[in-house]
Each structure stands twice: as structure tokens, then as C-alpha cells.
Design an enzyme around this catalytic site. Sequence first.
Site, PDB file in Angstrom:
ATOM      1  CG  ASP A  91      -1.847  -1.126   1.303  1.00  0.00           C
ATOM      2  OD1 ASP A  91      -2.182  -1.663   0.230  1.00  0.00           O
ATOM      3  OD2 ASP A  91      -2.259  -1.497   2.430  1.00  0.00           O
TER       4      ASP A  91
HETATM    5  N1  URA Z   1      -1.100  -5.951   3.836  1.00  0.00           N
HETATM    6  C1  URA Z   1      -1.621  -4.710   3.842  1.00  0.00           C
HETATM    7  O1  URA Z   1      -2.660  -4.470   4.429  1.00  0.00           O
HETATM    8  N2  URA Z   1      -0.942  -3.739   3.236  1.00  0.00           N
HETATM    9  C2  URA Z   1       0.228  -3.927   2.596  1.00  0.00           C
HETATM   10  O2  URA Z   1       0.804  -2.988   2.056  1.00  0.00           O
HETATM   11  C3  URA Z   1       0.759  -5.226   2.602  1.00  0.00           C
HETATM   12  C4  URA Z   1       0.069  -6.233   3.222  1.00  0.00           C
END
Ligand code: URA
Length: 228
Positions: free
Chosen positions: A100
Site C-alpha cells: 500500500d
Molecule cells: N497488507 C496490507 O494491508 N498492506 C500492505 O501494504 C501489505 C500487506
Amino acid sequence: MRLDRFLSENTNMSRKEAKRALHRESITVDMQVVKKGDVKIIDQQVHYEGVLVTIRKPVFIMLHKPAGYICSTVDDDGISVLDLLPEEMRHGLHIAGRLDKDTTGLVLITEDGQWSHRVTSPNKECYKTYLVEVELPLEQQLIEQFKAGIQLENENKLTKPAQLEIVTEKTARLKICEGKYHQVKRMFAAVDNRVASLHRESVGPLSIEDSLASGQWRDLTEQEIQYF
Ligand code: URA
């Protein structure tokens, strides 16, 4: 391999640009001008504007993602982690397991789809380790819950067994082998907690070393490529 493909794989030209270069008579094969993209290249010498085209080594990179960068290959989505690489390298690359925008840590980048499938496919059981900071205190029972599988909203199957290590009252290390959308955040949301920050420390046996500062990247070694 066809000449137009050979050019797009081994230069910064797209297939379309390669076709234009062929029409411009900028390409020679064994010193003869060639205008057609379907000529088969086996071991001939290909020159583009007089410069020998050599076979490019496939790209395998580890990058330490800073917060604020997105894991997208589409230009207009925002600043991408690919923007941290030199422009001439970016063509044809993709991210093997996205993070993310606000997540930091280890990102693997390649052009080899089969390799990234081995990294990301849950069936390959390649565990990713996240350092997670949460808003509410962590309880010991979570270890068993995460191991047994968590029911995420809008999913019809439990998550695969995950290993949770409680590090401090509000910090844990979580190992998962799946990469569902926002998986870690959704796992903690499912147990009425909330992720405050998330950092991917490792993917399989690959970890970010201290010397690789946020925003930096390096090529993987041959041995590291073979891990997957
Ligand atoms: N899980 C998430 O919620 N976000 C990420 O960036 C990676 C794994």
C-alpha cells in the site's frame, strides 16, 4: 525470436518504436539493412543506428519502499516506486507483490512473470514478514487465532495459517504467505484492532539489509534470484 521482439526486449524501444526504427532503415542484421520485424534472430549481429544490440540481462531488483510511493506501473496513478529507478530501466518491469502507499519496506521488481508468480502465489508458500504497529494492545490469544485462519470481510475462505509473534504491547511480527488486498490491515480489523504502521521486512529468505536506506535499490545476486 522475431527481430521486432528482440529489439523491444534488448533496447528501450517498445515493439511499436522498433517497427518505426525498422521502417526508417535504422536496423541492420549482419550488416544488411532489414525493414521487416518478422525476421528470425538466432545468433546474428543486430545493430541499431550503428550500435550493436546486446542481449539484456533480465532485471531482478530489491527496493526499500518509502511511504508515499505507490506500487503501480500506470503512469498517472501517482508517484510510483518505479520512479526511483533510472528511466531507461523501467520499461517492461512489474512489482512482485504490491505494498500500500503508506506501507514501507521490501519490494521486489522484475520483468520475469514466472519468477514473480513463484514469489506471490499462495500455493508456493513464500512467507512475507511484516512488522506491524497497532493501535490497541495485542492479546496472546491472537497467536492461535491467526494460526487457525481469519475470516476477512468479503472473502469466502479463511486466511491461510499465519504466524504472529508479539514483540511489544502494540507491535508484532506477522508472517503470511498470501497477498490479498490490504490483507494485514484487514486481518487486524477483523479482530477489532487497527494497523497504525506497516513495514515489510522480508520476502521468503530475502530481507532488507540496514545498508539499503529508504528509497534505495540494488540488483539481486544470482543466488538470491534462485531462491524463488
Ligand atoms: N497488507 C496490507 O494491508 N498492506 C500492505 O501494504 C501489505 C500487506
